[in-house]
Design a protein around this motif. Structure first.
Motif, PDB file in Angstrom:
ATOM      1  N   LEU A  29      19.752 -30.499 -17.172  1.00  0.00           N
ATOM      2  CA  LEU A  29      19.638 -29.424 -16.197  1.00  0.00           C
ATOM      3  C   LEU A  29      19.846 -29.934 -14.775  1.00  0.00           C
ATOM      4  CD1 LEU A  29      18.805 -26.438 -15.649  1.00  0.00           C
ATOM      5  CD2 LEU A  29      16.459 -27.289 -15.475  1.00  0.00           C
ATOM      6  N   ARG A  30      19.266 -31.070 -14.459  1.00  0.00           N
ATOM      7  CA  ARG A  30      19.324 -31.632 -13.109  1.00  0.00           C
ATOM      8  C   ARG A  30      20.727 -32.105 -12.716  1.00  0.00           C
ATOM      9  NH1 ARG A  30      14.000 -33.011 -11.362  1.00  0.00           N
ATOM     10  NH2 ARG A  30      12.495 -32.449 -12.961  1.00  0.00           N
ATOM     11  N   ARG A  31      21.629 -32.179 -13.698  1.00  0.00           N
ATOM     12  CA  ARG A  31      22.980 -32.655 -13.411  1.00  0.00           C
ATOM     13  C   ARG A  31      24.044 -31.567 -13.553  1.00  0.00           C
ATOM     14  NH1 ARG A  31      21.646 -36.783 -17.304  1.00  0.00           N
ATOM     15  NH2 ARG A  31      23.532 -36.205 -18.380  1.00  0.00           N
ATOM     16  N   LEU A  32      23.618 -30.331 -13.773  1.00  0.00           N
ATOM     17  CA  LEU A  32      24.585 -29.245 -13.950  1.00  0.00           C
ATOM     18  C   LEU A  32      25.370 -28.986 -12.663  1.00  0.00           C
ATOM     19  CD1 LEU A  32      22.604 -26.572 -15.991  1.00  0.00           C
ATOM     20  CD2 LEU A  32      24.426 -28.069 -16.802  1.00  0.00           C
ATOM     21  N   THR A  33      26.625 -28.644 -12.839  1.00  0.00           N
ATOM     22  CA  THR A  33      27.499 -28.283 -11.728  1.00  0.00           C
ATOM     23  C   THR A  33      27.894 -26.817 -11.861  1.00  0.00           C
ATOM     24  OG1 THR A  33      29.532 -28.805 -12.929  1.00  0.00           O
ATOM     25  CG2 THR A  33      28.478 -30.635 -11.726  1.00  0.00           C
ATOM     26  N   ALA A  34      28.520 -26.292 -10.825  1.00  0.00           N
ATOM     27  CA  ALA A  34      29.015 -24.912 -10.886  1.00  0.00           C
ATOM     28  C   ALA A  34      30.007 -24.758 -12.038  1.00  0.00           C
ATOM     29  CB  ALA A  34      29.653 -24.522  -9.560  1.00  0.00           C
ATOM     30  N   GLU A  35      30.821 -25.759 -12.254  1.00  0.00           N
ATOM     31  CA  GLU A  35      31.786 -25.710 -13.363  1.00  0.00           C
ATOM     32  C   GLU A  35      31.070 -25.678 -14.707  1.00  0.00           C
ATOM     33  OE1 GLU A  35      35.385 -28.354 -15.305  1.00  0.00           O
ATOM     34  OE2 GLU A  35      34.926 -28.615 -13.183  1.00  0.00           O
ATOM     35  N   ASP A  36      30.026 -26.485 -14.845  1.00  0.00           N
ATOM     36  CA  ASP A  36      29.237 -26.458 -16.082  1.00  0.00           C
ATOM     37  C   ASP A  36      28.676 -25.066 -16.324  1.00  0.00           C
ATOM     38  OD1 ASP A  36      29.570 -29.242 -16.474  1.00  0.00           O
ATOM     39  OD2 ASP A  36      27.720 -29.694 -15.369  1.00  0.00           O
ATOM     40  N   LEU A  37      28.151 -24.458 -15.272  1.00  0.00           N
ATOM     41  CA  LEU A  37      27.566 -23.117 -15.415  1.00  0.00           C
ATOM     42  C   LEU A  37      28.618 -22.097 -15.817  1.00  0.00           C
ATOM     43  CD1 LEU A  37      25.095 -23.173 -12.402  1.00  0.00           C
ATOM     44  CD2 LEU A  37      24.533 -23.349 -14.841  1.00  0.00           C
ATOM     45  N   ARG A  38      29.821 -22.204 -15.269  1.00  0.00           N
ATOM     46  CA  ARG A  38      30.915 -21.316 -15.700  1.00  0.00           C
ATOM     47  C   ARG A  38      31.196 -21.526 -17.183  1.00  0.00           C
ATOM     48  NH1 ARG A  38      32.994 -22.283 -10.551  1.00  0.00           N
ATOM     49  NH2 ARG A  38      34.136 -24.081 -11.279  1.00  0.00           N
ATOM     50  N   ASP A  39      31.229 -22.795 -17.605  1.00  0.00           N
ATOM     51  CA  ASP A  39      31.469 -23.102 -19.014  1.00  0.00           C
ATOM     52  C   ASP A  39      30.369 -22.533 -19.916  1.00  0.00           C
ATOM     53  OD1 ASP A  39      33.779 -24.461 -18.323  1.00  0.00           O
ATOM     54  OD2 ASP A  39      32.880 -26.454 -18.527  1.00  0.00           O
ATOM     55  N   LEU A  40      29.167 -22.423 -19.371  1.00  0.00           N
ATOM     56  CA  LEU A  40      28.040 -21.862 -20.119  1.00  0.00           C
ATOM     57  C   LEU A  40      28.070 -20.339 -20.148  1.00  0.00           C
ATOM     58  CD1 LEU A  40      25.192 -24.188 -18.844  1.00  0.00           C
ATOM     59  CD2 LEU A  40      26.014 -24.022 -21.199  1.00  0.00           C
ATOM     60  N   GLY A  41      28.989 -19.736 -19.390  1.00  0.00           N
ATOM     61  CA  GLY A  41      29.117 -18.285 -19.388  1.00  0.00           C
ATOM     62  C   GLY A  41      28.429 -17.598 -18.225  1.00  0.00           C
ATOM     63  N   VAL A  42      28.030 -18.372 -17.220  1.00  0.00           N
ATOM     64  CA  VAL A  42      27.420 -17.776 -16.032  1.00  0.00           C
ATOM     65  C   VAL A  42      28.562 -17.364 -15.110  1.00  0.00           C
ATOM     66  CG1 VAL A  42      25.792 -18.103 -14.122  1.00  0.00           C
ATOM     67  CG2 VAL A  42      25.414 -19.295 -16.308  1.00  0.00           C
ATOM     68  N   SER A  44      28.628 -14.759 -12.908  1.00  0.00           N
ATOM     69  CA  SER A  44      28.221 -14.250 -11.605  1.00  0.00           C
ATOM     70  C   SER A  44      28.055 -15.395 -10.606  1.00  0.00           C
ATOM     71  CB  SER A  44      26.888 -13.503 -11.740  1.00  0.00           C
ATOM     72  OG  SER A  44      26.303 -13.284 -10.475  1.00  0.00           O
ATOM     73  N   VAL A  45      28.751 -15.295  -9.489  1.00  0.00           N
ATOM     74  CA  VAL A  45      28.618 -16.314  -8.442  1.00  0.00           C
ATOM     75  C   VAL A  45      27.176 -16.350  -7.942  1.00  0.00           C
ATOM     76  CG1 VAL A  45      29.330 -16.985  -6.105  1.00  0.00           C
ATOM     77  CG2 VAL A  45      31.033 -16.187  -7.745  1.00  0.00           C
ATOM     78  N   GLY A  46      26.567 -15.193  -7.787  1.00  0.00           N
ATOM     79  CA  GLY A  46      25.185 -15.132  -7.337  1.00  0.00           C
ATOM     80  C   GLY A  46      24.235 -15.840  -8.289  1.00  0.00           C
ATOM     81  N   HIS A  47      24.444 -15.661  -9.581  1.00  0.00           N
ATOM     82  CA  HIS A  47      23.601 -16.331 -10.569  1.00  0.00           C
ATOM     83  C   HIS A  47      23.836 -17.836 -10.551  1.00  0.00           C
ATOM     84  CE1 HIS A  47      22.820 -12.573 -13.276  1.00  0.00           C
ATOM     85  NE2 HIS A  47      22.355 -12.444 -12.035  1.00  0.00           N
ATOM     86  N   ARG A  48      25.095 -18.244 -10.431  1.00  0.00           N
ATOM     87  CA  ARG A  48      25.377 -19.690 -10.351  1.00  0.00           C
ATOM     88  C   ARG A  48      24.701 -20.293  -9.136  1.00  0.00           C
ATOM     89  NH1 ARG A  48      30.774 -18.276 -11.927  1.00  0.00           N
ATOM     90  NH2 ARG A  48      31.521 -18.661  -9.816  1.00  0.00           N
ATOM     91  N   ARG A  49      24.797 -19.607  -8.000  1.00  0.00           N
ATOM     92  CA  ARG A  49      24.186 -20.112  -6.764  1.00  0.00           C
ATOM     93  C   ARG A  49      22.669 -20.201  -6.910  1.00  0.00           C
ATOM     94  NH1 ARG A  49      26.273 -23.311  -4.129  1.00  0.00           N
ATOM     95  NH2 ARG A  49      24.316 -24.310  -4.428  1.00  0.00           N
ATOM     96  N   ARG A  50      22.060 -19.153  -7.512  1.00  0.00           N
ATOM     97  CA  ARG A  50      20.610 -19.152  -7.714  1.00  0.00           C
ATOM     98  C   ARG A  50      20.186 -20.314  -8.608  1.00  0.00           C
ATOM     99  NH1 ARG A  50      18.024 -13.808  -9.990  1.00  0.00           N
ATOM    100  NH2 ARG A  50      19.395 -13.004  -8.385  1.00  0.00           N
ATOM    101  N   LEU A  51      20.950 -20.538  -9.674  1.00  0.00           N
ATOM    102  CA  LEU A  51      20.641 -21.644 -10.576  1.00  0.00           C
ATOM    103  C   LEU A  51      20.799 -22.998  -9.888  1.00  0.00           C
ATOM    104  CD1 LEU A  51      22.303 -20.205 -13.771  1.00  0.00           C
ATOM    105  CD2 LEU A  51      19.911 -20.908 -13.598  1.00  0.00           C
ATOM    106  N   LEU A  52      21.897 -23.175  -9.170  1.00  0.00           N
ATOM    107  CA  LEU A  52      22.118 -24.454  -8.495  1.00  0.00           C
ATOM    108  C   LEU A  52      21.067 -24.718  -7.422  1.00  0.00           C
ATOM    109  CD1 LEU A  52      26.002 -24.421  -8.253  1.00  0.00           C
ATOM    110  CD2 LEU A  52      24.593 -25.893  -9.697  1.00  0.00           C
ATOM    111  N   ASP A  53      20.672 -23.694  -6.689  1.00  0.00           N
ATOM    112  CA  ASP A  53      19.616 -23.852  -5.683  1.00  0.00           C
ATOM    113  C   ASP A  53      18.294 -24.227  -6.343  1.00  0.00           C
ATOM    114  OD1 ASP A  53      21.439 -23.244  -3.683  1.00  0.00           O
ATOM    115  OD2 ASP A  53      20.706 -21.198  -3.377  1.00  0.00           O
ATOM    116  N   ALA A  54      17.992 -23.604  -7.484  1.00  0.00           N
ATOM    117  CA  ALA A  54      16.751 -23.908  -8.193  1.00  0.00           C
ATOM    118  C   ALA A  54      16.779 -25.321  -8.766  1.00  0.00           C
ATOM    119  CB  ALA A  54      16.514 -22.881  -9.292  1.00  0.00           C
ATOM    120  N   VAL A  55      17.937 -25.765  -9.244  1.00  0.00           N
ATOM    121  CA  VAL A  55      18.068 -27.139  -9.737  1.00  0.00           C
ATOM    122  C   VAL A  55      17.835 -28.112  -8.588  1.00  0.00           C
ATOM    123  CG1 VAL A  55      19.722 -28.844 -10.602  1.00  0.00           C
ATOM    124  CG2 VAL A  55      19.563 -26.609 -11.703  1.00  0.00           C
TER     125      VAL A  55
END
Length: 71
Positions: A29-42, A44-55
């Protein structure tokens, strides 16, 4: 760390199956990137940003034992 609880706390529990199916534990989790999140099916840019900020807020401290991780 309870990744499922972490996602629920962010209001993003819809991604639980993707995180579980892709073995995203506290360490990964601590090493996820925006690209990883896209690959996971995220898609929404807003959701990716929220996840990356929380990480980022988790910091660089080593995660608690991943053996205790619950889904």
């Amino acid at each position: 760390m309870d990744v499922a609880g972490w996602l629920r706390g962010l209001g993003l529990e819809q991604y639980l199956p993707a995180f579980r199916d892709n073995d995203i534990d506290a360490e990964v989790l601590r090493r996820l990137t925006a690209e990883d999140l896209r690959d996971l099916g995220v898609v929404s840019v807003g959701h990716r940003r929220r996840l990356l900020d929380a990480v980022k807020a988790l910091g660089d401290a080593p995660p608690a034992s991943t053996a205790a991780q619950r889904w």
